[in-house]
Motif scaffolding. Sequence first.
Motif, PDB file in Angstrom:
ATOM      1  N   ASP A 103      40.140  10.407  57.994  1.00 17.10           N
ATOM      2  CA  ASP A 103      40.077  11.318  56.852  1.00 17.10           C
ATOM      3  C   ASP A 103      38.664  11.840  56.620  1.00 17.10           C
ATOM      4  O   ASP A 103      38.482  12.870  55.966  1.00 17.10           O
ATOM      5  CB  ASP A 103      40.567  10.613  55.579  1.00 17.10           C
ATOM      6  CG  ASP A 103      42.063  10.317  55.630  1.00 17.10           C
ATOM      7  OD1 ASP A 103      42.780  11.030  56.366  1.00 17.10           O
ATOM      8  OD2 ASP A 103      42.509   9.374  54.952  1.00 17.10           O
ATOM      9  N   ARG A 104      37.696  11.135  57.157  1.00 17.59           N
ATOM     10  CA  ARG A 104      36.296  11.554  56.982  1.00 17.59           C
ATOM     11  C   ARG A 104      35.746  12.251  58.219  1.00 17.59           C
ATOM     12  O   ARG A 104      34.565  12.604  58.253  1.00 17.59           O
ATOM     13  CB  ARG A 104      35.431  10.328  56.657  1.00 17.59           C
ATOM     14  CG  ARG A 104      35.809   9.641  55.349  1.00 17.59           C
ATOM     15  CD  ARG A 104      35.077   8.324  55.210  1.00 17.59           C
ATOM     16  NE  ARG A 104      33.665   8.481  55.480  1.00 17.59           N
ATOM     17  CZ  ARG A 104      32.896   7.536  56.035  1.00 17.59           C
ATOM     18  NH1 ARG A 104      33.432   6.370  56.400  1.00 17.59           N
ATOM     19  NH2 ARG A 104      31.612   7.747  56.231  1.00 17.59           N
ATOM     20  N   LEU A 105      36.575  12.413  59.221  1.00 13.57           N
ATOM     21  CA  LEU A 105      36.120  12.998  60.489  1.00 13.57           C
ATOM     22  C   LEU A 105      36.433  14.495  60.521  1.00 13.57           C
ATOM     23  O   LEU A 105      37.552  14.915  60.244  1.00 13.57           O
ATOM     24  CB  LEU A 105      36.804  12.293  61.652  1.00 13.57           C
ATOM     25  CG  LEU A 105      36.257  12.597  63.052  1.00 13.57           C
ATOM     26  CD1 LEU A 105      34.845  12.054  63.193  1.00 13.57           C
ATOM     27  CD2 LEU A 105      37.162  11.985  64.117  1.00 13.57           C
ATOM     28  N   LEU A 106      35.437  15.290  60.894  1.00 15.26           N
ATOM     29  CA  LEU A 106      35.582  16.740  60.951  1.00 15.26           C
ATOM     30  C   LEU A 106      35.056  17.234  62.298  1.00 15.26           C
ATOM     31  O   LEU A 106      33.967  16.841  62.721  1.00 15.26           O
ATOM     32  CB  LEU A 106      34.814  17.402  59.806  1.00 15.26           C
ATOM     33  CG  LEU A 106      34.862  18.931  59.713  1.00 15.26           C
ATOM     34  CD1 LEU A 106      36.292  19.399  59.442  1.00 15.26           C
ATOM     35  CD2 LEU A 106      33.922  19.428  58.617  1.00 15.26           C
ATOM     36  N   ILE A 107      35.840  18.072  62.970  1.00 17.79           N
ATOM     37  CA  ILE A 107      35.459  18.604  64.283  1.00 17.79           C
ATOM     38  C   ILE A 107      35.205  20.101  64.159  1.00 17.79           C
ATOM     39  O   ILE A 107      36.019  20.835  63.596  1.00 17.79           O
ATOM     40  CB  ILE A 107      36.548  18.331  65.328  1.00 17.79           C
ATOM     41  CG1 ILE A 107      36.772  16.818  65.473  1.00 17.79           C
ATOM     42  CG2 ILE A 107      36.168  18.933  66.677  1.00 17.79           C
ATOM     43  CD1 ILE A 107      37.895  16.463  66.430  1.00 17.79           C
ATOM     44  N   ILE A 108      34.066  20.551  64.695  1.00 21.00           N
ATOM     45  CA  ILE A 108      33.692  21.963  64.651  1.00 21.00           C
ATOM     46  C   ILE A 108      33.418  22.439  66.074  1.00 21.00           C
ATOM     47  O   ILE A 108      32.665  21.786  66.817  1.00 21.00           O
ATOM     48  CB  ILE A 108      32.442  22.186  63.779  1.00 21.00           C
ATOM     49  CG1 ILE A 108      32.737  21.786  62.332  1.00 21.00           C
ATOM     50  CG2 ILE A 108      31.974  23.625  63.846  1.00 21.00           C
ATOM     51  CD1 ILE A 108      31.535  21.885  61.415  1.00 21.00           C
ATOM     52  N   ASN A 109      34.015  23.542  66.456  1.00 20.20           N
ATOM     53  CA  ASN A 109      33.756  24.152  67.756  1.00 20.20           C
ATOM     54  C   ASN A 109      32.828  25.352  67.571  1.00 20.20           C
ATOM     55  O   ASN A 109      33.163  26.302  66.860  1.00 20.20           O
ATOM     56  CB  ASN A 109      35.064  24.598  68.411  1.00 20.20           C
ATOM     57  CG  ASN A 109      35.928  23.412  68.812  1.00 20.20           C
ATOM     58  OD1 ASN A 109      35.429  22.419  69.332  1.00 20.20           O
ATOM     59  ND2 ASN A 109      37.231  23.509  68.570  1.00 20.20           N
ATOM     60  N   ALA A 110      31.666  25.284  68.201  1.00 20.09           N
ATOM     61  CA  ALA A 110      30.677  26.363  68.131  1.00 20.09           C
ATOM     62  C   ALA A 110      30.092  26.562  69.525  1.00 20.09           C
ATOM     63  O   ALA A 110      28.971  26.123  69.807  1.00 20.09           O
ATOM     64  CB  ALA A 110      29.589  26.032  67.115  1.00 20.09           C
ATOM     65  N   PRO A 111      30.844  27.194  70.437  1.00 20.14           N
ATOM     66  CA  PRO A 111      30.399  27.320  71.833  1.00 20.14           C
ATOM     67  C   PRO A 111      29.159  28.196  72.014  1.00 20.14           C
ATOM     68  O   PRO A 111      28.376  27.960  72.933  1.00 20.14           O
ATOM     69  CB  PRO A 111      31.615  27.922  72.542  1.00 20.14           C
ATOM     70  CG  PRO A 111      32.397  28.596  71.458  1.00 20.14           C
ATOM     71  CD  PRO A 111      32.169  27.794  70.232  1.00 20.14           C
ATOM     72  N   ALA A 112      28.966  29.200  71.179  1.00 28.80           N
ATOM     73  CA  ALA A 112      27.785  30.070  71.297  1.00 28.80           C
ATOM     74  C   ALA A 112      26.563  29.368  70.708  1.00 28.80           C
ATOM     75  O   ALA A 112      26.656  28.673  69.692  1.00 28.80           O
ATOM     76  CB  ALA A 112      28.034  31.391  70.582  1.00 28.80           C
TER      77      ALA A 112
END
Length: 261
Positions: A103-112
Amino acid sequence: MTQSLPPDLEQLLLRGDIWRGTKAYVQGDYGQDTGHPLLNSCLVHQGWPHGCLIEISQQEFGQGEWLLLTPSLCKSTQGLQILINPPALPFAQGLLQAGLNLDRLLIINAPAKNDFLAAFVEIARAKACSHLLAWQPQQALNYTDVRKCVLASSEGSGLYWLLRPARVSTQHSPAHLRLHTRMSADTLEVTITKQKGGEQSLLNRPISLPLPRAWLGYQPHAHLDTTPDSRPATTPATTLKKTAKKSTDKNTTKITHLRSR
């Protein structure tokens, strides 16, 4: 008579990220336990330093970063734990088994690269973030780019790790702490390549951390379900020969019995 320092200067020197030339001033609660006592003993703050950029280089991603960092992640009870550009989608069941709160884990995709830097800077500055794991995007980060991450980390109070490929190990970096990790058959080797305020004699010396039993490969078939103390004195080949001989003797007895009838 010792002259006291001005209040502003004394307060400045109490900062944990101030380097005094030979040794950093260490506050009692400045470092967070890594979960690896041998590694703690080699770090200035006896653990991961808060509010500093920690750079980890690897020959390839998946060289024990979760084994290295999970104990620290599990010790945290507040704040978000954010992943930027993980090389693969984390296995939820494995993280739960390790003790992480999804519940505290957040995934962000930022390839650039620009998006990556913007995300890192904003997240590191946010008080809601307790841990940040960021994998470098495909575009290489230069010294100025890493410097931005360093400044953003110094404005926060969490733990900030930047994972980069091994080729950057020979390049200069403004990171507070730099490590190189490599997995072998039964250990995770961690090498400290840079540490502000640390003993120079501890640099570039591999620290071997034993792998958990669940991470070890399977033993040969003859040794399964046995401990070193309970293994038979005879070799597997000898045991197999004896077993085959007994089986042959039984079959011979049966055949002789049938013929006699």
